[in-house]
Design an enzyme around this catalytic site. Structure first.
Site, PDB file in Angstrom:
ATOM      1  CG  HIS A 241      22.240 -86.769   5.507  1.00 33.77           C
ATOM      2  ND1 HIS A 241      21.779 -86.264   6.707  1.00 33.77           N
ATOM      3  CD2 HIS A 241      21.123 -86.998   4.750  1.00 33.77           C
ATOM      4  CE1 HIS A 241      20.461 -86.188   6.673  1.00 33.77           C
ATOM      5  NE2 HIS A 241      20.038 -86.622   5.494  1.00 33.77           N
TER       6      HIS A 241
ATOM      7  CG  HIS B 265      26.584 -87.498   9.365  1.00 30.84           C
ATOM      8  ND1 HIS B 265      25.891 -88.562   8.834  1.00 30.84           N
ATOM      9  CD2 HIS B 265      25.743 -86.435   9.282  1.00 30.84           C
ATOM     10  CE1 HIS B 265      24.688 -88.159   8.451  1.00 30.84           C
ATOM     11  NE2 HIS B 265      24.568 -86.870   8.713  1.00 30.84           N
TER      12      HIS B 265
ATOM     13  CG  MET C  40      21.908 -79.137   4.290  1.00 26.96           C
ATOM     14  SD  MET C  40      21.629 -78.113   5.738  1.00 26.96           S
ATOM     15  CE  MET C  40      21.859 -79.323   7.042  1.00 26.96           C
TER      16      MET C  40
ATOM     17  CG  ASP D  53      21.350 -86.840  10.934  1.00 28.22           C
ATOM     18  OD1 ASP D  53      21.810 -86.092  11.808  1.00 28.22           O
ATOM     19  OD2 ASP D  53      21.534 -86.665   9.709  1.00 28.22           O
ATOM     20  N   GLY D  54      20.002 -86.220  14.343  1.00 34.30           N
ATOM     21  CA  GLY D  54      19.338 -85.006  14.823  1.00 34.30           C
ATOM     22  C   GLY D  54      19.025 -85.050  16.307  1.00 34.30           C
TER      23      GLY D  54
ATOM     24  N   GLY E 135      17.904 -79.825   7.901  1.00 32.29           N
ATOM     25  CA  GLY E 135      18.225 -78.474   7.469  1.00 32.29           C
ATOM     26  C   GLY E 135      19.132 -77.735   8.439  1.00 32.29           C
ATOM     27  CG  PHE E 136      18.382 -75.295  10.328  1.00 38.92           C
ATOM     28  CD1 PHE E 136      19.134 -74.207   9.888  1.00 38.92           C
ATOM     29  CD2 PHE E 136      17.118 -75.504   9.776  1.00 38.92           C
ATOM     30  CE1 PHE E 136      18.624 -73.337   8.927  1.00 38.92           C
ATOM     31  CE2 PHE E 136      16.601 -74.643   8.821  1.00 38.92           C
ATOM     32  CZ  PHE E 136      17.363 -73.563   8.391  1.00 38.92           C
TER      33      PHE E 136
ATOM     34  CG  MET F  16      16.103 -87.032   8.512  1.00 37.70           C
ATOM     35  SD  MET F  16      17.863 -86.764   8.791  1.00 37.70           S
ATOM     36  CE  MET F  16      17.852 -85.255   9.774  1.00 37.70           C
TER      37      MET F  16
ATOM     38  N   GLY G  80      21.549 -78.696  15.878  1.00 41.24           N
ATOM     39  CA  GLY G  80      21.170 -78.097  17.159  1.00 41.24           C
ATOM     40  C   GLY G  80      19.693 -78.099  17.479  1.00 41.24           C
TER      41      GLY G  80
ATOM     42  CB  SER H  78      27.013 -83.959  12.014  1.00 44.47           C
ATOM     43  OG  SER H  78      26.777 -82.920  11.084  1.00 44.47           O
TER      44      SER H  78
ATOM     45  CG  MET I 109      19.482 -83.404   4.074  1.00 37.99           C
ATOM     46  SD  MET I 109      19.983 -82.613   5.605  1.00 37.99           S
ATOM     47  CE  MET I 109      21.738 -82.977   5.558  1.00 37.99           C
TER      48      MET I 109
ATOM     49  CG  ASP J 176      24.672 -83.275   7.862  1.00 39.19           C
ATOM     50  OD1 ASP J 176      23.918 -84.220   7.565  1.00 39.19           O
ATOM     51  OD2 ASP J 176      25.168 -83.118   8.993  1.00 39.19           O
TER      52      ASP J 176
HETATM   53  C1  DX5 Z   1      20.375 -82.022  10.088  1.00 42.30           C
HETATM   54  C2  DX5 Z   1      21.624 -82.817   9.743  1.00 42.30           C
HETATM   55  C3  DX5 Z   1      22.293 -83.383  10.933  1.00 42.30           C
HETATM   56  C4  DX5 Z   1      22.831 -82.362  11.884  1.00 42.30           C
HETATM   57  C5  DX5 Z   1      22.759 -82.940  13.261  1.00 42.30           C
HETATM   58  O1  DX5 Z   1      19.705 -81.672   8.940  1.00 42.30           O
HETATM   59  O2  DX5 Z   1      21.304 -83.892   8.884  1.00 42.30           O
HETATM   60  O3  DX5 Z   1      23.303 -84.327  10.584  1.00 42.30           O
HETATM   61  O4  DX5 Z   1      24.134 -81.953  11.608  1.00 42.30           O
HETATM   62  O5  DX5 Z   1      23.107 -81.970  14.166  1.00 42.30           O
HETATM   63  P1  DX5 Z   1      22.787 -82.098  15.704  1.00 42.30           P
HETATM   64  O6  DX5 Z   1      23.431 -83.376  16.176  1.00 42.30           O
HETATM   65  O7  DX5 Z   1      23.412 -80.882  16.278  1.00 42.30           O
HETATM   66  O8  DX5 Z   1      21.288 -82.150  15.868  1.00 42.30           O
HETATM   67 ZN    ZN Z   2      22.861 -85.597   8.589  1.00 44.96          ZN
END
Ligand code: DX5
Ligand code: ZN
Length: 215
Positions: free
Chosen positions: A65, A32, A36, A174-175, A141-142, A136, A144, A7, A67, A34
């Site tokens: 992706h 990937h 948002m 994802d996540g 949203g974030f 998910m 880490g 990502s 969101m 993201d």
């Molecule tokens: C979260 C995203 C993820 C995110 C994953 O909302 O959809 O794709 O970037 O990040 P890590 O792998 O750091 O949890």
């Molecule tokens: Zn994602």
């Protein structure tokens, strides 16, 4: 071998060109991306413009992706930006069937993402119209965040549902994916691993990608 989809959210955006080059040279299968909107999720990331730049650097699959609310308003823009797979959230779609038809008629593969609280059973009447399910394993949203363990149960349920219907649908997680937990994620039935921080914040991102591929 799993499909590995780093990502870019965790990448260094001042060095985006170099980050894309690194992914191109690595064993990563997909990029990937993201998106948002600050409405569906409490954060704003980037939109089609960044994807257009990334698209120019790579021939690998661009896995986008969304969101965002009202994804139907932007599907064509993301197609034009270079998305190969466009994933919408079930929680953001009043007319999911129509959303998926739109994505496919634009020539992209159609994905559906589920938040941690959404049961996989909600997909039972629509699964045959889906190319990819993104489960998910954190609240979106974030990057880490920590992997939610119950996701493993959901992967098993989803894999069973797909196999019983004899379908060919990607199961993407994802996540919070790490080199340590990826083995159990694959064993549960997933075939696509998204990894942000695990890849980009590691000392040797290419080697980390190779480790995920070797699982
Ligand atoms: C979260 C995203 C993820 C995110 C994953 O909302 O959809 O794709 O970037 O990040 P890590 O792998 O750091 O949890
Ligand atoms: Zn994602």
């Amino acid at each position: 071998m799993p499909i590995v989809a780093p990502s870019l959210l965790a990448a260094d955006f001042l060095k985006l060109d170099a980050e894309c080059k690194m992914l191109n040279e690595s064993e990563a299968d997909w990029f990937h991306l993201d998106v948002m909107d600050g409405r569906f999720v409490p954060n704003i990331s980037f939109g089609p413009m960044i994807i257009e730049f990334v698209r120019k650097t790579t021939r690998k699959v661009c896995d986008v992706h969304l969101m965002i609310l009202e994804p139907e308003k932007y599907a064509e823009q993301f197609k034009n930006a270079g998305a190969d797979i466009l994933t919408v959230h079930i929680e953001a779609c009043h007319h999911l069937h129509r959303n998926l038809q739109q994505i496919k008629s634009l020539g992209m593969k159609a994905g559906v993402a589920l938040n941690p609280h959404t049961p996989v059973a909600e997909l039972s009447d629509i699964l045959h119209d889906i190319d990819l399910v993104c489960l998910m394993s954190v609240n979106p949203g974030f990057g880490g965040q920590k992997f939610i363990p119950y996701t493993l149960e959901k992967i098993k349920q989803l894999r069973k549902m797909i196999d019983e219907k004899g379908l060919n649908v990607h199961v993407e997680i994802d996540g919070g994916v790490t080199v340590e937990n990826a083995g159990s994620i694959i064993a549960a039935g997933a075939d696509v691993l998204v990894a942000g921080n695990t890849v980009f914040k590691s000392a040797d991102p290419k080697a980390t990608i190779a480790k995920l591929k070797a699982l």
